[in-house]
Each structure stands twice: as structure tokens, then as C-alpha cells.
Motif scaffolding. Structure first.
Motif, PDB file in Angstrom:
ATOM      1  N   MET A  91       0.853  -1.172   0.000  1.00 16.14           N
ATOM      2  CA  MET A  91       0.000   0.000   0.000  1.00 16.14           C
ATOM      3  C   MET A  91       0.900   1.236   0.000  1.00 16.14           C
ATOM      4  SD  MET A  91      -3.221   0.732   2.379  1.00 16.14           S
ATOM      5  CE  MET A  91      -2.862   1.665   3.831  1.00 16.14           C
ATOM      6  N   SER A  92       0.651   2.147  -0.944  1.00 17.08           N
ATOM      7  CA  SER A  92       1.490   3.346  -1.027  1.00 17.08           C
ATOM      8  C   SER A  92       1.012   4.389  -0.018  1.00 17.08           C
ATOM      9  CB  SER A  92       1.454   3.910  -2.440  1.00 17.08           C
ATOM     10  OG  SER A  92       0.147   4.307  -2.760  1.00 17.08           O
ATOM     11  N   PRO A  93       1.954   5.195   0.479  1.00 13.98           N
ATOM     12  CA  PRO A  93       1.583   6.210   1.470  1.00 13.98           C
ATOM     13  C   PRO A  93       0.685   7.284   0.847  1.00 13.98           C
ATOM     14  CG  PRO A  93       3.893   6.428   0.871  1.00 13.98           C
ATOM     15  CD  PRO A  93       3.371   5.208   0.173  1.00 13.98           C
ATOM     16  N   ARG A  94      -0.148   7.865   1.676  1.00 15.75           N
ATOM     17  CA  ARG A  94      -0.982   8.977   1.221  1.00 15.75           C
ATOM     18  C   ARG A  94      -0.079  10.148   0.885  1.00 15.75           C
ATOM     19  NH1 ARG A  94      -4.173   8.507   6.671  1.00 15.75           N
ATOM     20  NH2 ARG A  94      -2.029   8.084   7.142  1.00 15.75           N
ATOM     21  N   SER A  95      -0.495  10.930  -0.073  1.00 18.16           N
ATOM     22  CA  SER A  95       0.252  12.141  -0.385  1.00 18.16           C
ATOM     23  C   SER A  95      -0.631  13.347  -0.076  1.00 18.16           C
ATOM     24  CB  SER A  95       0.711  12.153  -1.840  1.00 18.16           C
ATOM     25  OG  SER A  95      -0.404  12.172  -2.692  1.00 18.16           O
ATOM     26  N   TYR A  96      -0.002  14.417   0.308  1.00 21.28           N
ATOM     27  CA  TYR A  96      -0.714  15.620   0.711  1.00 21.28           C
ATOM     28  C   TYR A  96      -0.217  16.803  -0.101  1.00 21.28           C
ATOM     29  CZ  TYR A  96      -1.897  12.772   4.756  1.00 21.28           C
ATOM     30  OH  TYR A  96      -2.355  11.771   5.568  1.00 21.28           O
ATOM     31  N   HIS A  97      -1.137  17.684  -0.458  1.00 21.49           N
ATOM     32  CA  HIS A  97      -0.762  18.915  -1.165  1.00 21.49           C
ATOM     33  C   HIS A  97      -0.472  19.999  -0.136  1.00 21.49           C
ATOM     34  CE1 HIS A  97      -0.632  22.260  -3.889  1.00 21.49           C
ATOM     35  NE2 HIS A  97      -1.503  22.875  -3.123  1.00 21.49           N
ATOM     36  N   HIS A  98       0.658  20.658  -0.323  1.00 20.01           N
ATOM     37  CA  HIS A  98       1.047  21.787   0.522  1.00 20.01           C
ATOM     38  C   HIS A  98       1.281  22.990  -0.388  1.00 20.01           C
ATOM     39  CE1 HIS A  98       2.275  18.187   2.787  1.00 20.01           C
ATOM     40  NE2 HIS A  98       1.865  18.886   3.827  1.00 20.01           N
ATOM     41  N   PRO A  99       0.715  24.144  -0.042  1.00 22.94           N
ATOM     42  CA  PRO A  99       0.967  25.312  -0.885  1.00 22.94           C
ATOM     43  C   PRO A  99       2.437  25.715  -0.837  1.00 22.94           C
ATOM     44  CG  PRO A  99      -0.248  25.937   1.097  1.00 22.94           C
ATOM     45  CD  PRO A  99      -0.132  24.454   1.104  1.00 22.94           C
ATOM     46  N   ASP A 100       2.912  26.231  -1.965  1.00 23.49           N
ATOM     47  CA  ASP A 100       4.271  26.762  -2.013  1.00 23.49           C
ATOM     48  C   ASP A 100       4.353  27.999  -1.131  1.00 23.49           C
ATOM     49  OD1 ASP A 100       5.104  24.814  -3.843  1.00 23.49           O
ATOM     50  OD2 ASP A 100       4.459  26.036  -5.553  1.00 23.49           O
ATOM     51  N   VAL A 101       5.552  28.298  -0.650  1.00 24.81           N
ATOM     52  CA  VAL A 101       5.755  29.441   0.242  1.00 24.81           C
ATOM     53  C   VAL A 101       5.217  30.726  -0.387  1.00 24.81           C
ATOM     54  CG1 VAL A 101       7.476  30.857   1.418  1.00 24.81           C
ATOM     55  CG2 VAL A 101       7.727  28.394   1.378  1.00 24.81           C
ATOM     56  N   GLU A 102       5.485  30.937  -1.664  1.00 23.42           N
ATOM     57  CA  GLU A 102       5.047  32.174  -2.307  1.00 23.42           C
ATOM     58  C   GLU A 102       3.525  32.268  -2.446  1.00 23.42           C
ATOM     59  OE1 GLU A 102       6.461  29.252  -5.462  1.00 23.42           O
ATOM     60  OE2 GLU A 102       7.369  30.107  -3.683  1.00 23.42           O
ATOM     61  N   ASP A 103       2.816  31.159  -2.219  1.00 19.03           N
ATOM     62  CA  ASP A 103       1.354  31.165  -2.292  1.00 19.03           C
ATOM     63  C   ASP A 103       0.680  31.349  -0.936  1.00 19.03           C
ATOM     64  OD1 ASP A 103       1.420  30.787  -5.052  1.00 19.03           O
ATOM     65  OD2 ASP A 103       1.493  28.606  -4.849  1.00 19.03           O
ATOM     66  N   LEU A 104       1.471  31.426   0.136  1.00 16.27           N
ATOM     67  CA  LEU A 104       0.890  31.629   1.458  1.00 16.27           C
ATOM     68  C   LEU A 104       0.407  33.070   1.585  1.00 16.27           C
ATOM     69  CD1 LEU A 104       3.423  29.773   3.791  1.00 16.27           C
ATOM     70  CD2 LEU A 104       1.424  28.873   2.603  1.00 16.27           C
ATOM     71  N   SER A 105      -0.763  33.232   2.196  1.00 15.75           N
ATOM     72  CA  SER A 105      -1.288  34.587   2.401  1.00 15.75           C
ATOM     73  C   SER A 105      -1.664  34.772   3.859  1.00 15.75           C
ATOM     74  CB  SER A 105      -2.503  34.842   1.500  1.00 15.75           C
ATOM     75  OG  SER A 105      -3.654  34.205   2.015  1.00 15.75           O
ATOM     76  N   LEU A 106      -1.485  35.975   4.324  1.00 18.53           N
ATOM     77  CA  LEU A 106      -1.820  36.304   5.701  1.00 18.53           C
ATOM     78  C   LEU A 106      -3.299  36.044   5.970  1.00 18.53           C
ATOM     79  CD1 LEU A 106      -0.911  37.379   8.429  1.00 18.53           C
ATOM     80  CD2 LEU A 106      -1.347  39.694   7.562  1.00 18.53           C
ATOM     81  N   ALA A 107      -4.151  36.389   5.038  1.00 15.47           N
ATOM     82  CA  ALA A 107      -5.589  36.196   5.231  1.00 15.47           C
ATOM     83  C   ALA A 107      -5.933  34.723   5.444  1.00 15.47           C
ATOM     84  CB  ALA A 107      -6.361  36.753   4.034  1.00 15.47           C
ATOM     85  N   ARG A 108      -5.355  33.834   4.647  1.00 15.13           N
ATOM     86  CA  ARG A 108      -5.651  32.400   4.802  1.00 15.13           C
ATOM     87  C   ARG A 108      -5.083  31.842   6.097  1.00 15.13           C
ATOM     88  NH1 ARG A 108      -5.654  28.394   0.033  1.00 15.13           N
ATOM     89  NH2 ARG A 108      -6.761  27.301   1.650  1.00 15.13           N
ATOM     90  N   VAL A 109      -3.877  32.278   6.458  1.00 14.21           N
ATOM     91  CA  VAL A 109      -3.266  31.818   7.710  1.00 14.21           C
ATOM     92  C   VAL A 109      -4.123  32.257   8.892  1.00 14.21           C
ATOM     93  CG1 VAL A 109      -1.272  32.104   9.236  1.00 14.21           C
ATOM     94  CG2 VAL A 109      -0.919  31.683   6.793  1.00 14.21           C
ATOM     95  N   LEU A 110      -4.509  33.514   8.907  1.00 12.78           N
ATOM     96  CA  LEU A 110      -5.328  34.018  10.021  1.00 12.78           C
ATOM     97  C   LEU A 110      -6.700  33.356  10.050  1.00 12.78           C
ATOM     98  CD1 LEU A 110      -4.426  37.815   9.996  1.00 12.78           C
ATOM     99  CD2 LEU A 110      -3.651  36.046  11.605  1.00 12.78           C
ATOM    100  N   ALA A 111      -7.284  33.098   8.891  1.00 12.77           N
ATOM    101  CA  ALA A 111      -8.580  32.407   8.854  1.00 12.77           C
ATOM    102  C   ALA A 111      -8.453  31.005   9.441  1.00 12.77           C
ATOM    103  CB  ALA A 111      -9.106  32.352   7.416  1.00 12.77           C
TER     104      ALA A 111
END
Length: 108
Positions: free
Chosen positions: A1-21
């Protein structure tokens, strides 16, 4: 069984609004407070009293906002803070939020 993979946003796509939300929810704020020790934690240890579906929802919200990294190891879902990325983009934000989350509420 292969491990699950997860999507992580790139650093340049991080926004203060999303982090605070993501951090505006008390459950997720408590998860971040627990993760602030710098270690990886099994997702099941972040909120023992939540149903798995609710836990999955909250961990996904943190991951998609760029607050956490998630990886699978066997049946475990291991999570840690993206504190280096967040401190680079928003210096002192995470430390201030964690410090405030760890402070008992003052009487009004």
C-alpha cells in the motif's frame, strides 16, 4: 500500500488572510499550540475528543492555509508547523498567536 500524499501550498502562495482564517478557529488554534513544541505529532494526538472526520477537516484547513506540513508514515498522519516559512513571511506572527493561545483568558 502506497503512502498517502498531501498537497502543501508553495511558500510564495501563502497569504496572511488564509493563515489568520485557519487560526481563527479555537480547535485549530489549540492544535497549533500543541504543535508549537517543534516536534511532529500524530494527528490523533492533536484533538483526542474529535471524531476522525472532524479532525481530518481541521488538519486539512491548517495544511491548505500553509500553517502545517503533513506526511504519512504507515497508518499515522504526522503533522508539524511550517514555522520557518511563516516566520520568513510574517515575522513573529506565529509566536505571538501561540503565546496568546497559551495565556489563560483574563476575567472581564
Amino acid at each position: 500500500m502506497s503512502p498517502r500524499s498531501y498537497h502543501h501550498p508553495d511558500v510564495e502562495d501563502l497569504s496572511l488572510a488564509r493563515v489568520l482564517a485557519a487560526l481563527s478557529d479555537p480547535t485549530r488554534l489549540e492544535m497549533v499550540r500543541r504543535l508549537s513544541d517543534g516536534r511532529e505529532h500524530d494527528s490523533l494526538d492533536l484533538a483526542e475528543d474529535l471524531p476522525r472526520s472532524t479532525l481530518t477537516y481541521h488538519t486539512r484547513m491548517l495544511r491548505e492555509a500553509g500553517v502545517t506540513w503533513t506526511r504519512s508514515e504507515g497508518r499515522a498522519c504526522l503533522i508539524r508547523l511550517r514555522d520557518d516559512d511563516l516566520d520568513t513571511l510574517f515575522p513573529g506572527l506565529l509566536a505571538a498567536i501561540v503565546a496568546n493561545a497559551a495565556t489563560p483568558e483574563q476575567p472581564s
